[in-house]
Design an enzyme around this catalytic site. Structure first.
Site, PDB file in Angstrom:
ATOM      1  N   LYS A 138       0.841  -1.211   0.000  1.00 39.17           N
ATOM      2  CA  LYS A 138       0.000   0.000   0.000  1.00 39.17           C
ATOM      3  C   LYS A 138       0.866   1.247   0.000  1.00 39.17           C
ATOM      4  CE  LYS A 138      -1.790   1.436   4.035  1.00 39.17           C
ATOM      5  NZ  LYS A 138      -1.486   2.827   4.438  1.00 39.17           N
ATOM      6  N   ASN A 139       1.858   1.286   0.883  1.00 40.43           N
ATOM      7  CA  ASN A 139       2.608   2.528   1.068  1.00 40.43           C
ATOM      8  C   ASN A 139       3.623   2.781  -0.038  1.00 40.43           C
ATOM      9  OD1 ASN A 139       1.044   2.928   3.264  1.00 40.43           O
ATOM     10  ND2 ASN A 139       2.584   2.322   4.766  1.00 40.43           N
ATOM     11  N   CYS A 191      -5.535  11.835  12.669  1.00 41.49           N
ATOM     12  CA  CYS A 191      -6.105  10.516  12.372  1.00 41.49           C
ATOM     13  C   CYS A 191      -6.577   9.974  13.708  1.00 41.49           C
ATOM     14  CB  CYS A 191      -5.072   9.616  11.703  1.00 41.49           C
ATOM     15  SG  CYS A 191      -3.780   9.121  12.833  1.00 41.49           S
ATOM     16  N   ASP A 237       4.034   0.178  12.374  1.00 37.20           N
ATOM     17  CA  ASP A 237       2.822  -0.403  11.766  1.00 37.20           C
ATOM     18  C   ASP A 237       2.610  -1.857  12.169  1.00 37.20           C
ATOM     19  OD1 ASP A 237       3.030   1.393   8.573  1.00 37.20           O
ATOM     20  OD2 ASP A 237       2.529   2.009  10.613  1.00 37.20           O
ATOM     21  N   ARG A 249      -8.811  -0.510   4.024  1.00 39.86           N
ATOM     22  CA  ARG A 249      -7.895   0.522   3.516  1.00 39.86           C
ATOM     23  C   ARG A 249      -6.547  -0.090   3.160  1.00 39.86           C
ATOM     24  NH1 ARG A 249      -7.511   6.014   6.840  1.00 39.86           N
ATOM     25  NH2 ARG A 249      -5.983   6.209   5.170  1.00 39.86           N
TER      26      ARG A 249
END
Ligand code: EPZ
Length: 423
Positions: free
Chosen positions: A22-23, A116, A307, A399
């Site tokens: 994703k990143n 967030c 993460d 996500r």
């Protein structure tokens, strides 16, 4: 809002394929703003965040299509240099368009990302870095408004190593007039791949993969193609799932992954008693008889990733003993703890330190996802909790994890997605 229903206690076994990172995708896609034309990004994960970035770029005039996991981006026409609040508020990584817009068009109007779930997410390093390259940047009514005739090279030091700021400043510097030096640059694999992609587009970058990046600006770049690296956090998450739920003699094999990108996680899992073998693009893991308590302190790459902090706490909740987990990157990223406590975990948090007293059993309950990695830790705990765990608001999970319930079902988990009640 969908929810997951998990009946815990099923040991995982079998093979799972890891998706693209994703990143990495979120950093690569905005690079298409730097030169007009067609780009192809292979192994792009099918994620909510990739859709959000696609919608943002489409709102700026780019055309984006998907063919299985290959994302095609056509940036021949860029009709807007603005990233409006309604996109940026959904995903902080939207701020990645700032550098390319100022660099190629000399102007940008990008909404400041909000916070967030776990707190403020500043972008001061992005702004200061691009200002140093010669942009006039003002903050107006919640927007970053940047203008520059042509950016010029500069020597930039990041006081805090920042993945996003490194990516943004790199994409601003590649078309600047002169040489830029970035000291204390992020070395995460996703940023390394962005550097490699920019070089493939014609940028001149030295020091890729080190903390010191030197960029010699060029007058123009050209489109390129690339295959996105595997997601190291998805890899770590499935490794923890196997260690948490597996039984002796029943292992899980991860394919299409990059063992070298998860070295810190592998060491920690071996310390916890797991048996791990690796190949060029695969990892096999066998769960420990008993999970040993192992302390963890998050750090920038190649340290233990922030993460993975929530997932590690879920594993340590079932360890035979007490462990201490410290997050040095985000001091308040512990929204998962009260939810894990609802499942019977024994965890206390003081400032940025969680102390986890392992328990013999977790018991299923209804729990709430709050952010991406927190929801991953709740899924992990649900896989090993007795009875049924309901994880609410799993859009957080969507996500960053591609078809996670399908992958877990294929490994033997009793997990299913249900449309949740609207709140
Ligand atoms: C990236 O976020 C990742 N997101 C995050 O992953 C990850 O947690 C983070 O890097 C750290 O590894 C993407 O790549 C899209 P940072 P980013 O700038 O770039 C401070 C996930 O779960 N900071 O490296 O926003 C910041 O507060 C997500 O996939 C400033 O002070 O992170 C933090 O303490 C969550 N000023 C530290 O630096 C700035 O201008 C590292 O943040 C920027 C950052």
């Amino acid at each position: 809002m969908d929810k997951f229903l998990i009946r815990g206690g099923k040991p995982l076994g079998g093979t799972v394929a890891i998706s693209g990172a994703k990143n990495a995708s979120l950093a690569l896609m905005p690079a298409a703003l730097l030169a007009p034309g067609r780009y192809r990004f292979g192994n792009t994960p099918l994620l909510r965040d990739v859709v959000t970035m696609s919608r943002l770029l489409e709102s700026m005039g780019l055309r984006i299509t998907h063919d299985d996991h290959t994302l095609s981006v056509d940036s021949t026409t860029v009709s807007s240099h603005e990233a409006p609040y309604e996109h940026v508020k959904k995903m902080r990584a939207s701020v990645y368009v700032l550098g390319p817009l100022v660099s190629r068009f000399g102007e940008a109007r990008v909404s400041l990302p909000g916070g967030c779930a776990w707190g403020p997410r500043p972008v001061n390093l992005h702004i200061e870095g691009i200002r140093k390259l010669g942009a006039d940047i003002q903050l107006e009514a919640g927007y970053i408004v940047a203008r520059a005739k042509r950016l010029h090279g500069a020597r930039i030091l990041f006081d805090v190593s920042s993945v996003g700021a490194t990516g943004n400043v790199m994409m601003a510097a590649v078309l600047a007039n002169g040489t830029t030096l970035i000291e204390n640059a992020a070395q995460e694999p996703e940023i390394v791949q962005l550097s490699e992609f920019l070089v493939r587009m014609g940028a001149r970058i030295q020091g890729v993969g080190t903390g010191r990046i030197e960029i010699e600006g060029v007058d123009e770049l050209h489109p390129a193609d690339i295959a996105t690296i595997p997601d190291r956090i998805e890899t770590g998450t499935f490794l923890v799932a196997a260690a948490l739920t597996g039984t002796k003699g029943k292992g899980v094999r991860l394919e299409r992954c990059t063992p070298n990108h998860v070295g810190s996680i592998i060491v920690k899992l071996e310390d916890a008693g797991a048996t791990i073998r690796t190949g060029p693009d695969w990892i096999e893991i066998e769960a420990p008889e008993q999970i040993r308590p192992v302390n963890a302190t998050t750090a920038i790459y190649p340290g233990f990733p922030t993460d993975m902090q929530a997932q590690w706490i879920a594993l340590m909740a079932r360890a035979h003993g007490t462990s201490v987990i410290t997050d040095t990157i985000y001091f308040d990223r512990f929204m998962h703890v009260p939810e894990l406590v609802r499942l019977g975990a024994n965890i206390t948090v003081k400032e940025n330190i969680a102390t986890v007293m392992g328990v013999d059993r977790l018991v299923g309950a209804k729990v709430m996802s709050t952010d991406l990695r927190a929801s991953a830790s709740l899924i992990l705990a649900g896989l090993v909790a007795e009875g049924t765990t309901e994880v609410l608001r799993v859009y957080h999970l969507d996500r960053g994890y591609e078809h996670v319930e399908t992958k877990l079902q294929a490994l033997g988990a009793d997990i299913r997605r249900e449309p949740g009640e609207e709140f």
